[in-house]
Motif scaffolding. Structure first.
Motif, PDB file in Angstrom:
ATOM      1  N   THR A  63      18.545 -14.029  14.625  1.00 10.36           N
ATOM      2  CA  THR A  63      18.108 -15.379  14.287  1.00 10.36           C
ATOM      3  C   THR A  63      18.935 -16.460  14.975  1.00 10.36           C
ATOM      4  N   ARG A  64      20.145 -16.099  15.436  1.00  7.52           N
ATOM      5  CA  ARG A  64      21.004 -17.117  16.055  1.00  7.52           C
ATOM      6  C   ARG A  64      22.127 -16.452  16.822  1.00  7.52           C
ATOM      7  N   ILE A  66      25.877 -16.894  17.634  1.00  4.63           N
ATOM      8  CA  ILE A  66      27.003 -17.629  17.056  1.00  4.63           C
ATOM      9  C   ILE A  66      28.072 -17.911  18.099  1.00  4.63           C
ATOM     10  N   PHE A  91      26.340 -12.529  16.597  1.00  2.00           N
ATOM     11  CA  PHE A  91      25.013 -13.034  16.266  1.00  2.00           C
ATOM     12  C   PHE A  91      24.865 -13.201  14.762  1.00  2.00           C
ATOM     13  N   GLU A  92      23.876 -13.984  14.374  1.00  2.00           N
ATOM     14  CA  GLU A  92      23.367 -13.941  13.006  1.00  2.00           C
ATOM     15  C   GLU A  92      22.062 -13.176  13.085  1.00  2.00           C
ATOM     16  N   ASN A 137      26.111 -24.827  10.199  1.00  2.00           N
ATOM     17  CA  ASN A 137      24.687 -25.130  10.316  1.00  2.00           C
ATOM     18  C   ASN A 137      24.365 -26.138  11.418  1.00  2.00           C
ATOM     19  N   ASN A 139      24.324 -25.487  14.685  1.00  2.28           N
ATOM     20  CA  ASN A 139      23.941 -24.775  15.918  1.00  2.28           C
ATOM     21  C   ASN A 139      25.036 -24.821  16.975  1.00  2.28           C
ATOM     22  N   VAL A 141      27.873 -23.300  19.275  1.00  2.00           N
ATOM     23  CA  VAL A 141      28.208 -22.008  19.872  1.00  2.00           C
ATOM     24  C   VAL A 141      29.727 -21.972  19.999  1.00  2.00           C
TER      25      VAL A 141
END
Length: 144
Positions: A63-64, A66, A91-92, A137, A139, A141
């Motif tokens: 999903t994301r 990180i 990652f998430e 939250n 976004n 990196v």
């Protein structure tokens, strides 16, 4: 003693209550996020999805992204006869199903979701920012 740099992957997996999944690893008998090595011929995305499946017996989706963790302080492991510095892509991910009650295998002693303020103290070596980065939250990196 040999020294190596190896690619690795890790994932923060949250449930719908905001709790994070941790694995009590059999190799070190400590808690850790789902993680592992990148194998020859696979991407980091393929590697983390494979590791999640191997260590939870559950499919997942990323999903994301990180960040990347390469700091020698948190990414260096000492084994018999060798020292390895991992370059970990973090990652998430979201599980596509439920983990079977009491699941364990040759790598996983136990899996459990923890509230962020109730993380066990006996964590395997991991970057000190792993949880705050995963909970960010904005976004952002992270390069650590």
């Amino acid at each position: 003693m040999s020294q190596q740099i190896l690619p690795a992957v890790a994932a923060a997996i949250f449930n719908n209550k905001g709790e994070v999944l941790l694995q009590r690893r059999k190799d070190v008998d400590q808690w850790c996020v789902i993680s592992g090595h990148v194998e020859f011929g696979e991407t980091v995305e393929q590697a983390i999805l494979r590791e999640i499946k191997e260590e939870t017996d559950t499919d997942a989706q990323i999903t994301r992204f990180i960040g990347v963790y390469s700091s020698p302080e948190s990414q260096t492991y000492h084994y018999t006869g060798r020292t390895v510095q991992y370059i970990t892509t973090y990652f998430e991910a979201h599980l596509n199903g439920c983990i079977a009650t009491g699941f364990s295998n040759n790598e996983t002693h136990e899996l459990r979701f923890f509230k962020p303020d109730e993380i066990p103290g006996e964590m395997a070596l991991i970057n000190k920012n792993w949880l705050t980065d995963a909970l960010d939250n904005n976004n952002t990196v992270f390069l650590r």
